[in-house]
Design a protein around this motif. Structure first.
Motif, short mmCIF file in Angstrom:
data_model
loop_
_atom_site.label_atom_id
_atom_site.label_comp_id
_atom_site.label_asym_id
_atom_site.label_seq_id
_atom_site.Cartn_x
_atom_site.Cartn_y
_atom_site.Cartn_z
N ASN A 1 0.87 -1.18 -0.29
CA ASN A 1 0.04 0.05 0.10
C ASN A 1 0.80 1.21 0.03
O ASN A 1 0.52 2.13 -0.72
CB ASN A 1 -0.78 -0.14 1.18
CG ASN A 1 -1.57 1.20 1.38
OD1 ASN A 1 -2.56 1.58 0.56
ND2 ASN A 1 -1.33 2.10 2.29
N LEU B 1 2.78 1.84 -3.27
CA LEU B 1 1.92 2.27 -4.35
C LEU B 1 1.61 3.76 -3.98
O LEU B 1 1.60 4.65 -4.81
CB LEU B 1 0.75 1.59 -4.46
CG LEU B 1 0.68 0.08 -5.19
CD1 LEU B 1 -0.64 -0.57 -4.83
CD2 LEU B 1 1.01 0.30 -6.36
N ASN C 1 -6.58 5.26 -1.38
CA ASN C 1 -5.83 4.96 -0.54
C ASN C 1 -6.45 4.58 0.85
O ASN C 1 -5.77 3.70 1.56
CB ASN C 1 -4.70 5.86 -0.31
CG ASN C 1 -3.40 5.57 0.53
OD1 ASN C 1 -3.00 4.26 0.37
ND2 ASN C 1 -3.22 6.04 1.75
N THR D 1 -7.29 0.74 0.24
CA THR D 1 -6.64 -0.35 -0.55
C THR D 1 -5.93 -1.28 0.76
O THR D 1 -5.57 -2.45 0.17
CB THR D 1 -5.25 0.28 -1.19
OG1 THR D 1 -4.77 1.56 -0.64
CG2 THR D 1 -5.91 0.59 -2.34
#
Lengths: 66, 143
Positions: free
Chosen positions: B98, B101, B121, B124
């Motif tokens: 996470n 990314l 976010n 995720t």
């Protein structure tokens, strides 16, 4: 670490599911152990050894570099 | 060692039932400016702030998070030490992936579109956890 669970299972003519049920874990656990993806806890190792009537050291062996 | 933060297996289905409409509602809110009119509360202080308050997005986000958590924290049919270890590992994985990314997105996306990055976010970590955990389980089952 190597293990001989698969061999012992064959000797005692058990499927992974049978073994799983007898020691109270999921079939995934047995599969993961035999594929060397998971090291079982001491408790589980002792249970397996007791079930197959062997010593724990016969089931699990350390490799040279460990 | 038993994991007492887990809820019974049947909540997994409930999780999906809550998650899917919430995601759809959220997508409709974000991309089509859709709002439920009955969720609007009129603004009494129009001098300070010119818009009415609408709670469609709050409902959508809360529903999505609730759904994801219900799915992520529901027990498997057989909970044993391996599944416990796998669960822990998948959580670590999810947190790491996470943030990788997120950092990539931070450097690649700018200005207003970054708002989308922040919204996604929020969801995720449980999403990546659920995917990873069930992927490994399915792979194990297939063998």
């Amino acid at each position: 670490m190597k293990n001989t669970i698969k061999v012992q299972r064959a000797i005692h003519n058990m499927t992974q599911q049978d073994l799983a049920e007898k020691i109270g874990v999921s079939r995934q656990t047995i599969n993961a152990m035999e594929a060397n993806k998971y090291v079982p806890s001491t408790l589980l190792s002792l249970k397996i050894a007791r079930l197959f009537h062997v010593k724990v050291e016969e089931l699990f062996q350390l490799e040279e570099d460990e | 060692m038993s994991n007492s933060l887990l809820i019974p297996n049947r909540y997994k289905r409930l999780g999906f039932i809550i998650l899917v409409p919430s995601l759809i509602l959220g997508a409709m809110y974000m991309f089509a400016d859709f709002q439920f009119d009955f969720l609007t509360i009129p603004n009494e202080n129009k001098k300070l702030f010119d818009l009415d308050f609408n709670f469609t997005d709050e409902i959508a986000l809360t529903g999505a998070i609730a759904g994801l958590l219900l799915i992520a924290f529901s027990r498997e049919k057989t909970e044993d030490e391996y599944i416990n270890t796998l669960r822990l590992e998948s959580l670590q994985w999810a947190v790491l992936i996470n943030y990788v990314l997120l950092v990539i997105a931070t450097w690649v996306v700018y200005d207003n579109p970054y708002w989308h990055v922040l919204i996604y976010n929020m969801l995720t970590i449980p999403i990546i956890f659920i995917i990873r955990f069930h992927y490994v389980l399915a792979k194990n089952k297939a063998q």
